[in-house]
Enzyme design. Structure first.
Site, mmCIF file in Angstrom:
data_model
loop_
_atom_site.group_PDB
_atom_site.id
_atom_site.type_symbol
_atom_site.label_atom_id
_atom_site.label_comp_id
_atom_site.label_asym_id
_atom_site.label_seq_id
_atom_site.Cartn_x
_atom_site.Cartn_y
_atom_site.Cartn_z
ATOM 1 N N TYR A 55 0.834 -1.207 0.000
ATOM 2 C CA TYR A 55 0.000 0.000 0.000
ATOM 3 C C TYR A 55 0.863 1.249 0.000
ATOM 4 O O TYR A 55 0.642 2.188 -0.768
ATOM 5 C CB TYR A 55 -0.900 -0.043 1.242
ATOM 6 N N LYS A 71 1.146 4.034 -2.982
ATOM 7 C CA LYS A 71 0.790 5.437 -2.765
ATOM 8 C C LYS A 71 1.981 6.369 -3.030
ATOM 9 O O LYS A 71 1.793 7.482 -3.549
ATOM 10 C CB LYS A 71 0.269 5.636 -1.339
#
Length: 259
Positions: free
Chosen positions: A165, A169
């Site tokens: 994640y 990002k």
């Protein structure tokens, strides 16, 4: 399109997004649903894309008097995104794109397998690329556009888990800056909104309910963040007023950290 007064702002004020069509992914709940509501309240028609049910979001948008198009689709499916881009033509094209859909990997590195790594990268980084490829031509044709990619404050924190994640990002921030450079002379801005820990179902599932109060105590603004707190930054980044701001990251974190 209508220029009736917004439900927000002073009496008689015109909506700041009147005449615009906004496309929001992850529109079925949480931050995405609130973004659809906020954009509609400012006068935008809204196209909501989600893998799950979007009817509730559509009801909210239509109650505000704006047009709504709900599309159930996997944002990693190129064919589905092509269909969505075609459907948006009935709204006269897309002025605003908010890439909000995301999943995370709330596991430690030793438990992160290649399948989960790839899925997170696909949803959180590859899908925004596909959506930009689909909708930038609409913006180019009219010489105006606003793209906002939703990142995450987790990339700034030395916390464990969320390896895929956080990588996705950070990649999304780099992609946004590169795209801002390419589109800057075409009337299209590309910015990033990076929320801190926000009270949503996804965050509760990944972090636990206690994380909201812990995060609140570590901020300059010591309260639990809710999706409406993120919407304010997105509204500015998608407005006419943001025409000379591009490639920037708005930290919507209540002062959890400063950059």
């Amino acid at each position: 399109m209508s220029t009736t007064a917004s439900t927000e702002g002073g009496a008689g004020a015109l909506p700041t997004h009147a005449g615009r069509t906004a496309v929001v992914t992850g529109a079925g709940r949480g931050i995405g649903q609130e973004l659809c509501r906020a954009l509609a309240a400012r006068g935008a028609d809204v196209v909501g894309i989600d893998l799950g049910e979007v009817k509730e979001t559509g009801n909210v948008v239509e109650e505000l008097g704006r047009r709504w198009l709900g599309i159930t689709a996997d944002v990693t499916d190129l064919d589905a995104i092509t269909v969505a881009a075609t459907a948006v033509e009935e709204f006269g094209g897309a002025d605003i794109l908010v890439n909000n859909a995301a999943i995370d990997d709330a596991v430690h590195f030793d438990d992160l397998d290649l399948d989960l790594w790839r899925k997170v990268i696909q949803v959180d980084l590859e899908a925004p690329f596909l959506l930009c490829k689909a909708f930038v031509p609409h913006m180019r044709a009219q010489g105006w556009g606003r793209i906002v990619n939703i990142a995450s404050g987790v990339v700034m924190n030395p916390m464990q888990r969320f390896v895929a994640y956080r990588a996705a990002k950070m990649g999304l921030i780099g992609f946004s800056r590169a795209l801002a450079t390419e589109l800057g002379n075409e009337g299209i801005t590309v910015n990033i909104v990076s929320p801190g820990v926000t009270k949503t179902v996804m965050a509760a599932d990944s972090l636990g309910e206690a994380a909201f109060e812990r995060s609140a105590q570590a901020r300059a603004i010591q309260r639990v963040a809710v999706p409406a707190d993120i919407a304010g930054a997105v509204l500015f980044a998608t407005s006419e007023d943001c025409g000379f701001v591009t490639g920037q990251t708005f930290m919507a974190n209540g002062g959890a950290y400063f950059v």
